[in-house]
Motif scaffolding. Structure first.
Motif, PDB file in Angstrom:
ATOM      1  N   UNK A 184       0.817  -1.221  -0.178  1.00  0.00           N
ATOM      2  CA  UNK A 184       0.028  -0.094  -0.079  1.00  0.00           C
ATOM      3  C   UNK A 184       0.843   1.114  -0.093  1.00  0.00           C
ATOM      4  N   UNK A 185       2.014   1.284   0.688  1.00  0.00           N
ATOM      5  CA  UNK A 185       3.009   2.385   0.593  1.00  0.00           C
ATOM      6  C   UNK A 185       3.433   2.822  -0.614  1.00  0.00           C
ATOM      7  N   UNK A 186       3.796   1.725  -1.217  1.00  0.00           N
ATOM      8  CA  UNK A 186       4.479   2.011  -2.816  1.00  0.00           C
ATOM      9  C   UNK A 186       3.112   2.670  -3.712  1.00  0.00           C
ATOM     10  N   UNK A 187       2.012   2.251  -3.560  1.00  0.00           N
ATOM     11  CA  UNK A 187       0.804   2.783  -4.435  1.00  0.00           C
ATOM     12  C   UNK A 187       0.883   4.266  -3.860  1.00  0.00           C
ATOM     13  N   UNK A 188       0.658   4.433  -2.548  1.00  0.00           N
ATOM     14  CA  UNK A 188       0.520   5.921  -2.187  1.00  0.00           C
ATOM     15  C   UNK A 188       1.716   6.803  -2.662  1.00  0.00           C
ATOM     16  N   UNK A 189       3.056   6.276  -2.581  1.00  0.00           N
ATOM     17  CA  UNK A 189       4.128   6.918  -2.897  1.00  0.00           C
ATOM     18  C   UNK A 189       4.124   7.254  -4.434  1.00  0.00           C
ATOM     19  N   UNK A 190       3.835   6.229  -5.046  1.00  0.00           N
ATOM     20  CA  UNK A 190       3.425   6.262  -6.879  1.00  0.00           C
ATOM     21  C   UNK A 190       2.653   7.436  -7.073  1.00  0.00           C
TER      22      UNK A 190
ATOM     23  N   UNK B  68      -8.591   0.610  -2.777  1.00  0.00           N
ATOM     24  CA  UNK B  68      -8.192  -0.196  -1.756  1.00  0.00           C
ATOM     25  C   UNK B  68      -9.570  -0.912  -1.079  1.00  0.00           C
ATOM     26  N   UNK B  69     -10.670  -0.013  -0.787  1.00  0.00           N
ATOM     27  CA  UNK B  69     -11.750  -0.456  -0.223  1.00  0.00           C
ATOM     28  C   UNK B  69     -12.637  -1.644  -1.198  1.00  0.00           C
ATOM     29  N   UNK B  70     -12.566  -1.227  -2.492  1.00  0.00           N
ATOM     30  CA  UNK B  70     -13.180  -1.947  -3.519  1.00  0.00           C
ATOM     31  C   UNK B  70     -12.589  -3.356  -3.678  1.00  0.00           C
ATOM     32  N   UNK B  71     -11.179  -3.484  -3.486  1.00  0.00           N
ATOM     33  CA  UNK B  71     -10.671  -4.612  -3.421  1.00  0.00           C
ATOM     34  C   UNK B  71     -10.582  -5.446  -2.382  1.00  0.00           C
ATOM     35  N   UNK B  72     -10.295  -4.964  -1.254  1.00  0.00           N
ATOM     36  CA  UNK B  72     -10.147  -5.522   0.016  1.00  0.00           C
ATOM     37  C   UNK B  72     -11.490  -5.930   0.791  1.00  0.00           C
TER      38      UNK B  72
END
Length: 58
Positions: free
Chosen positions: A1-7, A54-58
């Motif tokens: 998740x952190x990678x996605x936010x940074x990206x 993230x909510x849609x996936x999780x």
């Protein structure tokens, strides 16, 4: 998740309009504040999309 936010944040900064980049560096306080607020809103919107995804996936 952190990678996605940074990206997403990097994507926002890369897409920032040229006027915004210039105004972030200016000594003119109202112009700089406008650019800061615009950039913050762009980042917030990008993070909102990450959260919705993230909510849609999780």
């Amino acid at each position: 998740m952190q990678e996605i936010i940074g990206s997403r944040i990097v994507d926002v900064v890369r897409r920032a309009p040229e006027w915004g980049r210039r105004e972030l560096e200016t000594k003119d306080a109202p112009a700089r504040e406008r650019a800061e607020e615009t950039t913050a809103l762009m980042i917030a919107e990008a993070l909102r999309h990450v959260d919705l995804t993230a909510r849609a996936i999780g």
